[in-house]
Design a protein around this motif. Structure first.
Motif, PDB file in Angstrom:
ATOM      1  N   PRO A   1     -15.134  55.747 -13.019  1.00 37.25           N
ATOM      2  CA  PRO A   1     -15.225  57.098 -13.616  1.00 37.25           C
ATOM      3  C   PRO A   1     -15.283  57.044 -15.139  1.00 37.25           C
ATOM      4  CG  PRO A   1     -13.023  56.670 -12.741  1.00 37.25           C
ATOM      5  CD  PRO A   1     -13.881  55.547 -12.282  1.00 37.25           C
ATOM      6  N   GLU A   2     -16.081  57.928 -15.703  1.00 37.95           N
ATOM      7  CA  GLU A   2     -16.284  57.904 -17.149  1.00 37.95           C
ATOM      8  C   GLU A   2     -14.998  58.173 -17.924  1.00 37.95           C
ATOM      9  OE1 GLU A   2     -19.552  59.406 -20.448  1.00 37.95           O
ATOM     10  OE2 GLU A   2     -19.511  60.340 -18.456  1.00 37.95           O
ATOM     11  N   ASP A   3     -14.123  58.997 -17.362  1.00 41.44           N
ATOM     12  CA  ASP A   3     -12.880  59.298 -18.092  1.00 41.44           C
ATOM     13  C   ASP A   3     -11.926  58.108 -18.149  1.00 41.44           C
ATOM     14  OD1 ASP A   3     -12.090  59.230 -15.459  1.00 41.44           O
ATOM     15  OD2 ASP A   3     -11.115  61.182 -15.461  1.00 41.44           O
ATOM     16  N   LYS A   4     -12.266  57.006 -17.423  1.00 43.46           N
ATOM     17  CA  LYS A   4     -11.457  55.788 -17.479  1.00 43.46           C
ATOM     18  C   LYS A   4     -12.206  54.641 -18.149  1.00 43.46           C
ATOM     19  CE  LYS A   4      -8.214  56.583 -13.689  1.00 43.46           C
ATOM     20  NZ  LYS A   4      -7.590  55.995 -12.487  1.00 43.46           N
ATOM     21  N   TYR A   5     -13.310  54.936 -18.797  1.00 41.13           N
ATOM     22  CA  TYR A   5     -14.039  53.889 -19.508  1.00 41.13           C
ATOM     23  C   TYR A   5     -13.232  53.329 -20.680  1.00 41.13           C
ATOM     24  CZ  TYR A   5     -18.688  53.096 -17.543  1.00 41.13           C
ATOM     25  OH  TYR A   5     -19.735  52.657 -16.763  1.00 41.13           O
ATOM     26  N   SER A   6     -12.254  54.079 -21.145  1.00 42.44           N
ATOM     27  CA  SER A   6     -11.405  53.616 -22.247  1.00 42.44           C
ATOM     28  C   SER A   6     -10.143  52.913 -21.749  1.00 42.44           C
ATOM     29  CB  SER A   6     -11.005  54.798 -23.134  1.00 42.44           C
ATOM     30  OG  SER A   6     -10.289  55.772 -22.376  1.00 42.44           O
ATOM     31  N   TYR A   7     -10.043  52.728 -20.417  1.00 37.51           N
ATOM     32  CA  TYR A   7      -8.837  52.094 -19.856  1.00 37.51           C
ATOM     33  C   TYR A   7      -8.825  50.601 -20.179  1.00 37.51           C
ATOM     34  CZ  TYR A   7      -5.791  49.739 -16.568  1.00 37.51           C
ATOM     35  OH  TYR A   7      -4.829  48.921 -16.019  1.00 37.51           O
TER      36      TYR A   7
END
Length: 239
Positions: free
Chosen positions: A119-125
């Motif tokens: 998911p894109e919202d976890k690309y910064s994980y």
């Protein structure tokens, strides 16, 4: 996504029918000796009355009647399997460029599948602040791919920085496009080089394929840390 390459064959496993036959014949032989030596049955007995003389006589009659059909069935089955394997044409071994292309596309496709699935919202994980984020991992792989591709082709086909900036590749779609293009351009370079060109530069190609594999393994940890099964490890739908 590039087509998933065909898995390599392992001809040594095609000899299993003969192994199967050997096991069946051995089993039949044990049954035969089991019937010919009724006195030895007492060693296996759980109770003395289970092997009265009349029981021994029944076993002596039963085992030979089972043995002959079992051997015939085993021989028929082996003949059918042997004929089936004999009719299959031998597979042509892969050439050096074909083998490198298969492995390049295989690990490249796995990374692309991850990039598309995550998911894109976890690309910064990232697991901790000492390692790259999910997006940075993918950008690093693509950038490193281009450091090889650009050098091999003599053309600047893509950003060859060790860590392309997330300020340039801001969205999930941009990261996927960059990664996918690096895999596609690498595959095209392999095909263009052919066998002679690949053999001369085999070390770098193998090294960069291994590099993609290392970062694939790191991203598997990112998946598992979030309680998610990586795409390639999920059950495949039945055809």
């Amino acid at each position: 996504m590039l087509a998933r390459p065909e898995r390599p064959s392992y001809p040594q496993f095609e000899r299993r029918p003969s192994i199967f036959l050997i096991h069946l014949i051995y089993f039949a032989f044990k049954c035969w000796t089991y019937g010919r030596k009724p006195d030895s049955l007492s060693a296996l007995a759980s109770g003395g009355d289970a092997f009265r003389p009349e029981r021994r006589f029944e076993l002596k009659r039963l085992v030979p009647s089972f043995l002959i059909p079992a051997v015939l069935v085993a021989l028929a089955l082996f003949a059918a399997l042997a004929t089936s394997f004999a009719q299959q044409p031998p597979r042509k071994p892969l050439s050096p460029s074909e083998a490198v292309l298969r492995d390049w596309n295989d690990i490249g496709n796995k990374l692309i599948a991850m990039a598309q699935d995550w998911p894109e919202d976890k690309y910064s994980y990232r697991p901790n602040d000492q390692v790259r984020t999910f997006a940075q991992q993918l950008l690093h792989v693509a950038g490193d791919n281009y450091s090889l591709i650009n050098a091999i082709t003599g053309k600047k086909l893509g950003n060859e920085e060790n860590d392309p900036s997330t300020e340039v590749f801001k969205s999930k779609a941009q990261v996927i496009e960059f990664l996918k293009k690096s895999v596609t351009d690498g595959a095209a370079a392999i095909q263009q080089l052919g066998d002679d060109g690949i053999v001369k530069r085999l070390g770098p190609w193998v090294g960069y394929i291994e590099h993609m594999g290392e970062h694939y393994g790191q991203l598997v940890v990112y998946y598992r840390n979030n309680g998610v099964v990586p795409p390639d490890s999920r059950p495949k739908p039945k055809s």
